[in-house]
Motif scaffolding. Sequence first.
Motif, PDB file in Angstrom:
ATOM      1  N   GLN A  33       0.805  -1.149   0.138  1.00 54.89           N
ATOM      2  CA  GLN A  33       0.145   0.156  -0.031  1.00 54.89           C
ATOM      3  C   GLN A  33       0.646   1.298  -0.173  1.00 54.89           C
ATOM      4  O   GLN A  33       1.831   1.129   0.621  1.00 54.89           O
ATOM      5  N   LEU A  34       0.407   2.491  -0.784  1.00 54.61           N
ATOM      6  CA  LEU A  34       1.084   3.686  -0.751  1.00 54.61           C
ATOM      7  C   LEU A  34       0.157   4.650   0.005  1.00 54.61           C
ATOM      8  O   LEU A  34       0.618   5.771   0.220  1.00 54.61           O
ATOM      9  N   GLN A  35      -0.678   4.255   0.717  1.00 53.71           N
ATOM     10  CA  GLN A  35      -1.522   5.206   1.508  1.00 53.71           C
ATOM     11  C   GLN A  35      -2.320   4.224   2.249  1.00 53.71           C
ATOM     12  O   GLN A  35      -2.237   2.931   2.374  1.00 53.71           O
ATOM     13  N   ASP A  36      -3.027   5.122   3.401  1.00 50.51           N
ATOM     14  CA  ASP A  36      -3.681   4.361   4.438  1.00 50.51           C
ATOM     15  C   ASP A  36      -4.735   3.570   3.971  1.00 50.51           C
ATOM     16  O   ASP A  36      -5.027   2.499   4.314  1.00 50.51           O
ATOM     17  N   PHE A  37      -5.483   3.883   2.934  1.00 49.78           N
ATOM     18  CA  PHE A  37      -6.753   3.216   2.238  1.00 49.78           C
ATOM     19  C   PHE A  37      -6.821   3.622   1.051  1.00 49.78           C
ATOM     20  O   PHE A  37      -6.378   4.609   0.418  1.00 49.78           O
ATOM     21  N   CYS A  38      -7.657   2.843   0.232  1.00 55.22           N
ATOM     22  CA  CYS A  38      -7.920   3.246  -1.346  1.00 55.22           C
ATOM     23  C   CYS A  38      -9.390   3.061  -1.479  1.00 55.22           C
ATOM     24  O   CYS A  38      -9.828   1.780  -1.543  1.00 55.22           O
ATOM     25  N   ILE A  39     -10.347   3.815  -1.239  1.00 56.44           N
ATOM     26  CA  ILE A  39     -11.811   3.459  -1.050  1.00 56.44           C
ATOM     27  C   ILE A  39     -12.163   3.195  -2.729  1.00 56.44           C
ATOM     28  O   ILE A  39     -12.059   3.942  -3.505  1.00 56.44           O
ATOM     29  N   ALA A  40     -12.641   1.973  -2.928  1.00 57.63           N
ATOM     30  CA  ALA A  40     -13.061   1.537  -4.129  1.00 57.63           C
ATOM     31  C   ALA A  40     -14.070   2.569  -4.890  1.00 57.63           C
ATOM     32  O   ALA A  40     -15.376   2.598  -4.358  1.00 57.63           O
ATOM     33  N   ASP A  41     -13.823   2.889  -5.935  1.00 57.20           N
ATOM     34  CA  ASP A  41     -14.852   3.769  -6.679  1.00 57.20           C
ATOM     35  C   ASP A  41     -15.638   2.763  -7.664  1.00 57.20           C
ATOM     36  O   ASP A  41     -15.287   2.314  -8.909  1.00 57.20           O
ATOM     37  N   ASN A  42     -16.690   2.107  -7.142  1.00 61.29           N
ATOM     38  CA  ASN A  42     -17.541   1.140  -7.890  1.00 61.29           C
ATOM     39  C   ASN A  42     -18.375   1.806  -9.050  1.00 61.29           C
ATOM     40  O   ASN A  42     -19.125   1.042  -9.758  1.00 61.29           O
ATOM     41  N   ASN A  43     -18.235   3.151  -9.309  1.00 66.22           N
ATOM     42  CA  ASN A  43     -19.080   3.637 -10.066  1.00 66.22           C
ATOM     43  C   ASN A  43     -18.246   4.118 -11.473  1.00 66.22           C
ATOM     44  O   ASN A  43     -18.673   4.495 -12.451  1.00 66.22           O
ATOM     45  N   SER A  44     -16.857   3.626 -11.103  1.00 65.91           N
ATOM     46  CA  SER A  44     -16.058   4.054 -12.461  1.00 65.91           C
ATOM     47  C   SER A  44     -16.363   3.033 -13.651  1.00 65.91           C
ATOM     48  O   SER A  44     -16.644   1.676 -13.540  1.00 65.91           O
ATOM     49  N   ASN A  45     -16.387   3.527 -15.002  1.00 70.33           N
ATOM     50  CA  ASN A  45     -16.570   2.700 -15.879  1.00 70.33           C
ATOM     51  C   ASN A  45     -15.360   2.051 -16.720  1.00 70.33           C
ATOM     52  O   ASN A  45     -15.177   1.141 -17.368  1.00 70.33           O
ATOM     53  N   LEU A  46     -14.071   2.509 -16.068  1.00 65.15           N
ATOM     54  CA  LEU A  46     -12.835   2.080 -16.390  1.00 65.15           C
ATOM     55  C   LEU A  46     -12.687   0.662 -15.831  1.00 65.15           C
ATOM     56  O   LEU A  46     -12.991   0.643 -14.881  1.00 65.15           O
ATOM     57  N   PHE A  47     -11.782  -0.168 -16.569  1.00 64.42           N
ATOM     58  CA  PHE A  47     -11.501  -1.461 -16.044  1.00 64.42           C
ATOM     59  C   PHE A  47     -10.167  -1.371 -15.821  1.00 64.42           C
ATOM     60  O   PHE A  47      -9.320  -1.555 -16.725  1.00 64.42           O
ATOM     61  N   VAL A  48      -9.687  -1.908 -14.477  1.00 66.63           N
ATOM     62  CA  VAL A  48      -8.283  -2.124 -14.144  1.00 66.63           C
ATOM     63  C   VAL A  48      -8.124  -3.415 -13.557  1.00 66.63           C
ATOM     64  O   VAL A  48      -9.082  -3.989 -13.118  1.00 66.63           O
ATOM     65  N   ASN A  49      -6.977  -3.750 -13.280  1.00 66.49           N
ATOM     66  CA  ASN A  49      -6.712  -4.894 -12.342  1.00 66.49           C
ATOM     67  C   ASN A  49      -6.780  -4.617 -10.830  1.00 66.49           C
ATOM     68  O   ASN A  49      -5.969  -4.269 -10.300  1.00 66.49           O
ATOM     69  N   GLY A  50      -7.956  -4.417 -10.594  1.00 70.75           N
ATOM     70  CA  GLY A  50      -8.540  -4.211  -9.135  1.00 70.75           C
ATOM     71  C   GLY A  50      -9.480  -2.996  -9.281  1.00 70.75           C
ATOM     72  O   GLY A  50     -10.219  -3.149 -10.264  1.00 70.75           O
ATOM     73  N   LEU A  51      -9.658  -2.117  -8.355  1.00 72.06           N
ATOM     74  CA  LEU A  51     -10.734  -0.845  -8.476  1.00 72.06           C
ATOM     75  C   LEU A  51     -10.086   0.262  -8.260  1.00 72.06           C
ATOM     76  O   LEU A  51      -9.109   0.518  -7.539  1.00 72.06           O
ATOM     77  N   PHE A  52     -10.511   1.433  -8.917  1.00 72.13           N
ATOM     78  CA  PHE A  52     -10.028   2.636  -8.739  1.00 72.13           C
ATOM     79  C   PHE A  52     -10.416   3.229  -7.525  1.00 72.13           C
ATOM     80  O   PHE A  52     -11.352   2.744  -6.980  1.00 72.13           O
ATOM     81  N   CYS A  53      -9.537   4.069  -6.795  1.00 66.11           N
ATOM     82  CA  CYS A  53      -9.688   4.586  -5.842  1.00 66.11           C
ATOM     83  C   CYS A  53     -10.530   6.237  -5.731  1.00 66.11           C
ATOM     84  O   CYS A  53     -10.202   6.745  -7.018  1.00 66.11           O
ATOM     85  N   LYS A  54     -11.409   6.301  -5.013  1.00 69.45           N
ATOM     86  CA  LYS A  54     -11.828   7.749  -4.977  1.00 69.45           C
ATOM     87  C   LYS A  54     -10.980   8.403  -4.087  1.00 69.45           C
ATOM     88  O   LYS A  54     -10.327   8.096  -3.304  1.00 69.45           O
ATOM     89  N   ASN A  55     -11.103   9.711  -4.286  1.00 69.30           N
ATOM     90  CA  ASN A  55     -10.435  10.780  -3.458  1.00 69.30           C
ATOM     91  C   ASN A  55     -10.706  10.599  -1.885  1.00 69.30           C
ATOM     92  O   ASN A  55     -11.658  10.239  -1.338  1.00 69.30           O
ATOM     93  N   PRO A  56      -9.558  10.253  -1.195  1.00 68.33           N
ATOM     94  CA  PRO A  56      -9.491  10.097   0.058  1.00 68.33           C
ATOM     95  C   PRO A  56     -10.181  10.866   0.965  1.00 68.33           C
ATOM     96  O   PRO A  56     -10.634  10.736   2.343  1.00 68.33           O
ATOM     97  N   MET A  57     -10.146  12.135   0.519  1.00 70.62           N
ATOM     98  CA  MET A  57     -10.810  13.321   1.183  1.00 70.62           C
ATOM     99  C   MET A  57     -12.314  13.123   1.417  1.00 70.62           C
ATOM    100  O   MET A  57     -13.060  13.770   2.039  1.00 70.62           O
TER     101      MET A  57
END
Length: 227
Positions: A28-52
């Motif tokens: 991990q490069l940060q405390d957490f990476c909340i999954a952005d399940n609304n993203s239409n992009l596909f990656v190996n895992g899930l995109f993160c939303k802004n931690p703020m």
Amino acid sequence: MGAQNILAYVGILFAMASYVVYATDPTQLQDFCIADNNSNLFVNGLFCKNPMDAKPDDFMFKGLNIPRNTNNKLGSNVTLVSAANLPGLNTLGISMARIDFAPYGLNPPHIHPRGTEILTVIEGTLYVSFVTSNLPNGGNRLFTKILYQGDVFVFPQGLIHFQFNVGKTPAVAIVGLSSQNPGVITIANAIFGSQPPISVDVLSKAFQLDKKVVQYLQSQFWMDNNH
């Protein structure tokens, strides 16, 4: 090749090896990476939303205490808690599930291609097993145990395993998995229920079955008990 060139070459190999190791299993490069399940992009895992924009609900899943419906052919129901429904799990490398069993219910032979499973019996009595990969001298070894309330059993990653309720009352188990997305391949479903179907010639030879038997198996409804 001079000694300096050899050392330089070895150094490059070590650097490349280190890069491959970290590229396949990054920390991990940060405390957490909340999954952005609304993203239409596909990656190996899930995109993160802004931690703020993170909120407490991102780290919580409700309702794992609620018994699930086991009124099906298998008599079981698996409720997976993963990054898909608990966004705070994204990048943390873990997930969990509740498994409900009707009396004599079965969680059929399956594998998790990306995770080891550890199971705890909450209620009831379970007959559990896993099968090793092919042994050097041929064959496969079966490890099996009867589990009672409070017992814990581990199923190594990628090995075929199952759980069967041998009691006359419902059973419940809680499992932990070493991946945010362990995946599941139910053996019978994959072999006889794939679309398009696997060739009858292939399956009849692989299982030493009459072709009519294979066709009958392929015509059945192969249900999925994972939700």
